[in-house]
Enzyme design. Sequence first.
Site, short mmCIF file in Angstrom:
data_model
loop_
_atom_site.label_atom_id
_atom_site.label_comp_id
_atom_site.label_asym_id
_atom_site.label_seq_id
_atom_site.Cartn_x
_atom_site.Cartn_y
_atom_site.Cartn_z
N ILE A 121 0.80 -1.06 0.05
CA ILE A 121 0.05 0.16 0.04
C ILE A 121 0.87 1.18 -0.03
CG2 ILE A 121 -1.75 1.36 1.15
CD1 ILE A 121 -2.64 -1.26 2.62
N ASP A 122 0.79 2.10 -0.68
CA ASP A 122 1.46 3.38 -0.81
C ASP A 122 1.57 4.16 0.48
OD1 ASP A 122 1.81 3.03 -3.64
OD2 ASP A 122 0.39 4.43 -4.09
N ARG A 123 2.63 4.76 0.70
CA ARG A 123 3.16 5.36 1.80
C ARG A 123 1.99 6.32 2.44
NH1 ARG A 123 7.94 8.11 3.90
NH2 ARG A 123 9.18 7.40 1.87
N THR B 231 -1.10 6.23 1.74
CA THR B 231 -2.63 5.37 1.87
C THR B 231 -2.53 4.49 3.24
OG1 THR B 231 -2.44 5.19 -0.49
CG2 THR B 231 -3.87 3.84 0.82
#
Length: 184
Positions: free
Chosen positions: A73-75, A77
């Site tokens: 999961i992106d930073r 998010t």
Amino acid sequence: MNVEILFENKNLILINKPSGLVIHGDGRTDEFTLVDWILKKYPEIKGIGENMLVKNKEGKEVEIQRPGIVHRIDRDTSGILVVAKNQASFLDLKQKFKNREIDKKYLALVYGCPKDKEGIIIASIGRSNKDFRMKQAGNHARGKLREAETHYKILQCFEDSRKKNKQGMYEKYALIEASPKTGR
């Protein structure tokens, strides 16, 4: 570090990853990562999964540990992250993600309120022309383009009565549920 464990059994851990926390290192920085937290709390997971090779600042290949990490999961998010506790679970979960047997859902607040209450967005995604660290969809993206498919539905539209746009209309926003089908 406040990382909430939502569920745990002998095979996996479901973690509520907070926004702002990167999953694993990139070979260029030494910031604290979720992997650091995992190895501190679950040292027995070291060696589970697959490590990753990346180039560091000097251009040398370095191996990045990804113990039990099945997906990212992106930073910026927040959300639920699945971490495998053994190799058999890692391989099973990896295959399920690859075969798109796991349904991922995101909540997002977007600018504007789309006229269609639900739909599918299919576009190629590459690097942004303005900032290489960001992604961009469409014809103006650069670098290697990868196809992306996301299904969405509008949950609620909002109007900001404090702010008008150039046409004198109140700004609109929508809370949407997005389900990426390609992982992008």
